[in-house]
Write a protein that holds these residues in place. Structure first.
Motif, PDB file in Angstrom:
ATOM      1  N   SER A   5      -2.381 -12.948 -49.043  1.00 42.86           N
ATOM      2  CA  SER A   5      -1.165 -12.442 -49.678  1.00 42.86           C
ATOM      3  C   SER A   5      -0.463 -11.356 -48.872  1.00 42.86           C
ATOM      4  CB  SER A   5      -1.499 -11.886 -51.071  1.00 42.86           C
ATOM      5  OG  SER A   5      -2.156 -12.851 -51.859  1.00 42.86           O
ATOM      6  N   ALA A   6      -1.173 -10.741 -47.942  1.00 42.09           N
ATOM      7  CA  ALA A   6      -0.627  -9.571 -47.246  1.00 42.09           C
ATOM      8  C   ALA A   6       0.144  -9.917 -45.976  1.00 42.09           C
ATOM      9  CB  ALA A   6      -1.763  -8.605 -46.905  1.00 42.09           C
ATOM     10  N   LYS A   7       0.401 -11.179 -45.740  1.00 41.24           N
ATOM     11  CA  LYS A   7       1.064 -11.591 -44.501  1.00 41.24           C
ATOM     12  C   LYS A   7       2.392 -10.878 -44.240  1.00 41.24           C
ATOM     13  CE  LYS A   7       2.961 -15.656 -42.158  1.00 41.24           C
ATOM     14  NZ  LYS A   7       3.170 -17.114 -42.215  1.00 41.24           N
ATOM     15  N   PRO A   8       3.248 -10.658 -45.255  1.00 41.52           N
ATOM     16  CA  PRO A   8       4.531  -9.994 -44.954  1.00 41.52           C
ATOM     17  C   PRO A   8       4.390  -8.583 -44.391  1.00 41.52           C
ATOM     18  CG  PRO A   8       4.617 -11.053 -47.107  1.00 41.52           C
ATOM     19  CD  PRO A   8       3.190 -11.104 -46.657  1.00 41.52           C
ATOM     20  N   ILE A   9       3.259  -7.919 -44.663  1.00 42.92           N
ATOM     21  CA  ILE A   9       3.118  -6.529 -44.218  1.00 42.92           C
ATOM     22  C   ILE A   9       3.041  -6.426 -42.693  1.00 42.92           C
ATOM     23  CG2 ILE A   9       1.643  -4.477 -44.322  1.00 42.92           C
ATOM     24  CD1 ILE A   9       0.973  -5.237 -47.200  1.00 42.92           C
ATOM     25  N   PRO A  10       2.122  -7.156 -42.015  1.00 43.20           N
ATOM     26  CA  PRO A  10       2.138  -7.086 -40.546  1.00 43.20           C
ATOM     27  C   PRO A  10       3.409  -7.662 -39.941  1.00 43.20           C
ATOM     28  CG  PRO A  10       0.589  -8.763 -41.293  1.00 43.20           C
ATOM     29  CD  PRO A  10       0.990  -7.974 -42.496  1.00 43.20           C
ATOM     30  N   VAL A  11       3.996  -8.653 -40.600  1.00 45.06           N
ATOM     31  CA  VAL A  11       5.271  -9.195 -40.100  1.00 45.06           C
ATOM     32  C   VAL A  11       6.333  -8.104 -40.092  1.00 45.06           C
ATOM     33  CG1 VAL A  11       7.147 -10.816 -40.594  1.00 45.06           C
ATOM     34  CG2 VAL A  11       4.777 -11.576 -40.782  1.00 45.06           C
ATOM     35  N   MET A  12       6.343  -7.296 -41.145  1.00 47.21           N
ATOM     36  CA  MET A  12       7.321  -6.212 -41.233  1.00 47.21           C
ATOM     37  C   MET A  12       7.010  -5.101 -40.225  1.00 47.21           C
ATOM     38  SD  MET A  12       8.325  -3.933 -44.571  1.00 47.21           S
ATOM     39  CE  MET A  12       9.597  -5.013 -45.195  1.00 47.21           C
ATOM     40  N   ILE A  13       5.749  -4.682 -40.165  1.00 42.49           N
ATOM     41  CA  ILE A  13       5.376  -3.566 -39.282  1.00 42.49           C
ATOM     42  C   ILE A  13       5.621  -3.914 -37.817  1.00 42.49           C
ATOM     43  CG2 ILE A  13       3.439  -2.176 -38.446  1.00 42.49           C
ATOM     44  CD1 ILE A  13       2.262  -2.358 -41.286  1.00 42.49           C
ATOM     45  N   LEU A  14       5.118  -5.072 -37.385  1.00 49.88           N
ATOM     46  CA  LEU A  14       5.290  -5.450 -35.980  1.00 49.88           C
ATOM     47  C   LEU A  14       6.724  -5.871 -35.687  1.00 49.88           C
ATOM     48  CD1 LEU A  14       1.914  -7.293 -35.311  1.00 49.88           C
ATOM     49  CD2 LEU A  14       2.625  -5.055 -34.527  1.00 49.88           C
ATOM     50  N   GLY A  15       7.432  -6.306 -36.711  1.00 44.75           N
ATOM     51  CA  GLY A  15       8.857  -6.579 -36.524  1.00 44.75           C
ATOM     52  C   GLY A  15       9.615  -5.317 -36.164  1.00 44.75           C
ATOM     53  N   VAL A  16       9.197  -4.195 -36.740  1.00 44.88           N
ATOM     54  CA  VAL A  16       9.816  -2.902 -36.428  1.00 44.88           C
ATOM     55  C   VAL A  16       9.364  -2.407 -35.055  1.00 44.88           C
ATOM     56  CG1 VAL A  16       9.933  -0.471 -37.100  1.00 44.88           C
ATOM     57  CG2 VAL A  16      10.101  -2.254 -38.843  1.00 44.88           C
ATOM     58  N   LEU A  17       8.046  -2.474 -34.798  1.00 43.57           N
ATOM     59  CA  LEU A  17       7.495  -1.909 -33.565  1.00 43.57           C
ATOM     60  C   LEU A  17       7.839  -2.725 -32.324  1.00 43.57           C
ATOM     61  CD1 LEU A  17       3.934  -0.874 -34.820  1.00 43.57           C
ATOM     62  CD2 LEU A  17       5.942   0.589 -34.523  1.00 43.57           C
ATOM     63  N   ILE A  18       7.785  -4.045 -32.459  1.00 36.91           N
ATOM     64  CA  ILE A  18       7.984  -4.915 -31.295  1.00 36.91           C
ATOM     65  C   ILE A  18       9.312  -5.667 -31.370  1.00 36.91           C
ATOM     66  CG2 ILE A  18       7.045  -6.877 -30.002  1.00 36.91           C
ATOM     67  CD1 ILE A  18       4.271  -6.039 -30.951  1.00 36.91           C
ATOM     68  N   GLY A  19       9.628  -6.156 -32.565  1.00 34.88           N
ATOM     69  CA  GLY A  19      10.850  -6.944 -32.713  1.00 34.88           C
ATOM     70  C   GLY A  19      12.117  -6.121 -32.807  1.00 34.88           C
ATOM     71  N   ARG A  20      11.971  -4.770 -32.811  1.00 36.75           N
ATOM     72  CA  ARG A  20      13.128  -3.860 -32.862  1.00 36.75           C
ATOM     73  C   ARG A  20      14.000  -4.108 -34.088  1.00 36.75           C
ATOM     74  NH1 ARG A  20      14.833  -4.653 -26.496  1.00 36.75           N
ATOM     75  NH2 ARG A  20      12.916  -3.816 -25.596  1.00 36.75           N
ATOM     76  N   LYS A  21      13.335  -4.440 -35.175  1.00 32.08           N
ATOM     77  CA  LYS A  21      14.030  -4.685 -36.432  1.00 32.08           C
ATOM     78  C   LYS A  21      13.955  -3.428 -37.280  1.00 32.08           C
ATOM     79  CE  LYS A  21      15.962  -7.647 -39.341  1.00 32.08           C
ATOM     80  NZ  LYS A  21      17.233  -8.314 -39.055  1.00 32.08           N
ATOM     81  N   SER A  22      14.947  -3.210 -38.111  1.00 36.39           N
ATOM     82  CA  SER A  22      14.906  -2.071 -39.026  1.00 36.39           C
ATOM     83  C   SER A  22      15.152  -2.555 -40.446  1.00 36.39           C
ATOM     84  CB  SER A  22      15.962  -1.032 -38.633  1.00 36.39           C
ATOM     85  OG  SER A  22      17.254  -1.592 -38.691  1.00 36.39           O
ATOM     86  N   TYR A  23      14.450  -1.943 -41.385  1.00 36.92           N
ATOM     87  CA  TYR A  23      14.574  -2.321 -42.789  1.00 36.92           C
ATOM     88  C   TYR A  23      14.849  -1.081 -43.625  1.00 36.92           C
ATOM     89  CZ  TYR A  23      12.091  -6.474 -41.099  1.00 36.92           C
ATOM     90  OH  TYR A  23      11.711  -7.586 -40.397  1.00 36.92           O
ATOM     91  N   SER A  24      15.465  -1.302 -44.758  1.00 34.25           N
ATOM     92  CA  SER A  24      15.695  -0.196 -45.686  1.00 34.25           C
ATOM     93  C   SER A  24      14.402   0.120 -46.430  1.00 34.25           C
ATOM     94  CB  SER A  24      16.793  -0.572 -46.687  1.00 34.25           C
ATOM     95  OG  SER A  24      16.353  -1.648 -47.502  1.00 34.25           O
ATOM     96  N   TRP A  25      14.335   1.336 -46.979  1.00 32.73           N
ATOM     97  CA  TRP A  25      13.155   1.708 -47.762  1.00 32.73           C
ATOM     98  C   TRP A  25      13.022   0.812 -48.987  1.00 32.73           C
ATOM     99  CZ3 TRP A  25       9.541   4.242 -45.539  1.00 32.73           C
ATOM    100  CH2 TRP A  25       9.832   5.179 -44.547  1.00 32.73           C
ATOM    101  N   THR A  26      14.149   0.338 -49.493  1.00 27.02           N
ATOM    102  CA  THR A  26      14.111  -0.572 -50.644  1.00 27.02           C
ATOM    103  C   THR A  26      13.363  -1.847 -50.301  1.00 27.02           C
ATOM    104  OG1 THR A  26      16.266   0.272 -51.334  1.00 27.02           O
ATOM    105  CG2 THR A  26      15.528  -1.782 -52.346  1.00 27.02           C
ATOM    106  N   ARG A  27      13.624  -2.363 -49.099  1.00 24.44           N
ATOM    107  CA  ARG A  27      12.949  -3.597 -48.698  1.00 24.44           C
ATOM    108  C   ARG A  27      11.455  -3.370 -48.485  1.00 24.44           C
ATOM    109  NH1 ARG A  27      15.298  -8.622 -45.730  1.00 24.44           N
ATOM    110  NH2 ARG A  27      15.875  -8.828 -47.912  1.00 24.44           N
ATOM    111  N   TYR A  28      11.090  -2.235 -47.898  1.00 25.63           N
ATOM    112  CA  TYR A  28       9.666  -1.922 -47.762  1.00 25.63           C
ATOM    113  C   TYR A  28       8.989  -1.939 -49.131  1.00 25.63           C
ATOM    114  CZ  TYR A  28      10.067  -0.347 -42.882  1.00 25.63           C
ATOM    115  OH  TYR A  28      10.252  -0.291 -41.524  1.00 25.63           O
ATOM    116  N   ALA A  29       9.613  -1.260 -50.087  1.00 22.50           N
ATOM    117  CA  ALA A  29       9.032  -1.164 -51.431  1.00 22.50           C
ATOM    118  C   ALA A  29       8.949  -2.537 -52.093  1.00 22.50           C
ATOM    119  CB  ALA A  29       9.867  -0.211 -52.287  1.00 22.50           C
ATOM    120  N   CYS A  30       9.984  -3.346 -51.915  1.00 26.36           N
ATOM    121  CA  CYS A  30      10.004  -4.673 -52.539  1.00 26.36           C
ATOM    122  C   CYS A  30       8.911  -5.574 -51.972  1.00 26.36           C
ATOM    123  CB  CYS A  30      11.375  -5.324 -52.344  1.00 26.36           C
ATOM    124  SG  CYS A  30      12.686  -4.592 -53.335  1.00 26.36           S
TER     125      CYS A  30
END
Length: 343
Positions: free
Chosen positions: A117-142
Motif C-alpha cells: 500500500s505504501a508505493k506512492p510514498i517512495p514515488v513521491m519522495i524520489l520524484g522530488v529528490l531525483i525527478g525534480r518534481k514539487s508537490y503541495s503540502w495538501t498533496r503530501y497529506a492526501c
C-alpha cells in the motif's frame, strides 16, 4: 474531441481497474490452476505453471506489439527521449516487480499489506529528490491519508505468520528494495516527462522493448525458455490463458502509461494502490459482505483524501510558486524586448 482533464483521469483509472480486475482472474487461473491429469510426487493431480520470467516476458512482448501497432495506426511526433532513460526505467521497474514477488514469500502479513500500500510514498519522495518534481503540502497529506486508509481497509486480523527472524529480515530488505525501485521508476519517468514529454504509447513501446530484452537474457541464463516452452507444448490450453492475460495486461498497461504521460507517476501509483481497495469495496456493495469499523474508517479516509486531492491537490507547492514568480532573466528580458520590436 477535447475531454476535460478530470474526465480523462477517471476514464484512465476506470480502464486500469477493469483491465486488471480481468487480468487478476485470468492470472489466478493460469498460475494456480492445474494442467493435465498426471499425478505429482506430492499426490496432487496436474502440473502448475511456475515460470514467472516467461509469463512476464510474454506480456512485455505483447505490450510492445500493442504499442507499436497503435503508433503505426496513429503516428505521433518523434520521441526524443534518451534511450538510456528508458533502459534505466525498465530495469528499475523489473527489479521492483521481482523484489515484490520474492518479498511477499518472506514477510509477515502486516508488513506485506503496508509494503503493497505504501508505493506512492517512495514515488513521491524520489520524484522530488531525483525527478525534480514539487508537490503541495495538501498533496503530501492526501497521499499519506490514502495509504493509511488502504492499509486500514485491506488488513485482516489473524493472518500474522510465525516466520524465522532471518527470513523476515530478508523479506523486509527485499520489500525496501522493491519500494525503492518503484520510487526510482517514478523519478525517472518524471525526468522523461519533463525532458521530452513522450506520449503514453511511446513510453509503453520503449519500456517494453527494453524489458523484453532484459527478461529474455534472464530466461536464457536460467533455462526457463526451454522449460516453459515444453510445458506449453504439453498443455496447449496454456496458450489461450496467456493470450487472454496478455490482452488484459496490454490494455491495462496502455491506460497506465496514458496516466503516467498525462498526470504523472504519482497519480498512477495512487490509482494502482487504490485499485484493490475499490475492487473489495465493489464486492461489498454487490454481494452484501460486512465491513468492520476499521474498514469503514479506512474507506472514509480514502474517499475523503481523494476528494480533497481533486479539489486542492493540483495547487503549486510554495517553492514552485516562488520560482514561477521570479523576474525574468536578462535573456528573458531581451527576448521580450525583441517580441515588442517585432510587433
Amino acid at each position: 474531441m477535447n475531454v476535460p482533464e478530470r474526465s480523462r483521469f477517471l476514464i484512465y483509472a476506470l480502464g486500469i481497474f477493469v483491465c486488471y480486475f480481468l487480468y487478476g482472474i485470468v492470472q489466478e487461473k493460469l498460475t494456480r490452476g492445474r494442467y493435465g491429469e498426471q499425478v505429482q510426487t506430492d499426490g496432487s493431480v496436474g502440473e502448475q505453471f511456475t515460470f514467472a520470467l516467461a509469463l512476464v516476458w510474454v506480456q512485455c512482448v505483447c505490450n510492445y506489439i500493442f504499442a507499436k501497432v497503435l503508433l503505426a495506426v496513429k503516428p505521433q511526433k518523434e520521441d526524443t527521449t534518451h534511450t538510456g532513460s528508458y533502459a534505466a526505467c525498465s530495469l528499475t521497474y523489473l527489479l521492483a516487480m521481482v523484489s515484490t514477488t520474492m518479498a511477499m514469500r518472506w514477510v509477515p502479513y502486516p508488513t506485506a499489506v503496508v509494503g503493497k500500500s505504501a508505493k506512492p510514498i517512495p514515488v513521491m519522495i524520489l520524484g522530488v529528490l531525483i525527478g525534480r518534481k514539487s508537490y503541495s503540502w495538501t498533496r503530501y497529506a492526501c497521499v499519506l491519508t490514502i495509504v493509511l486508509g488502504v492499509i486500514l481497509f485491506m488488513y485482516k486480523e489473524g493472518k500474522v505468520a510465525n516466520l524465522p527472524a532471518e527470513t523476515t529480515i530478508l523479506g523486509e530488505v527485499l520489500l525496501f528494495l522493491s519500494l525503492s525501485m518503484d520510487g526510482l521508476t517514478g523519478a525517472v519517468q518524471e525526468r522523461i516527462r519533463a525532458a521530452s514529454s513522450p506520449s503514453g504509447q511511446q513510453m509503453m513501446m520503449s519500456m517494453n522493448f527494453w524489458s523484453t530484452l532484459m527478461l529474455g537474457f534472464a530466461m536464457l541464463l536460467t533455462g526457463e525458455v526451454k522449460e516453459s516452452l515444453h510445458f506449453a507444448l504439453r498443455h496447449p490450453e496454456v496458450w489461450t490463458h496467456l493470450s487472454l492475460l496478455s490482452l488484459c495486461g496490454a490494455l491495462g498497461q496502455f491506460f497506465i502509461f496514458l496516466t503516467v504521460a498525462n498526470f504523472g507517476p504519482l497519480a498512477c501509483s495512487v490509482v494502482t494502490t487504490t485499485r484493490k481497495f475499490f475492487t473489495v469495496l465493489c464486492s461489498v456493495l454487490l454481494f452484501g459482505n460486512i465491513l468492520i469499523a476499521r474498514q469503514w474508517l479506512g474507506a472514509v479516509l480514502v474517499f475523503a483524501a481523494l476528494f480533497v486531492d481533486m479539489l486542492y491537490g493540483k495547487k503549486q507547492s510554495p517553492a514552485a510558486a516562488l520560482s514561477s514568480k521570479k523576474p525574468p532573466s536578462d535573456g528573458g528580458r531581451l527576448s521580450e524586448e525583441k517580441k515588442k520590436l517585432i510587433s
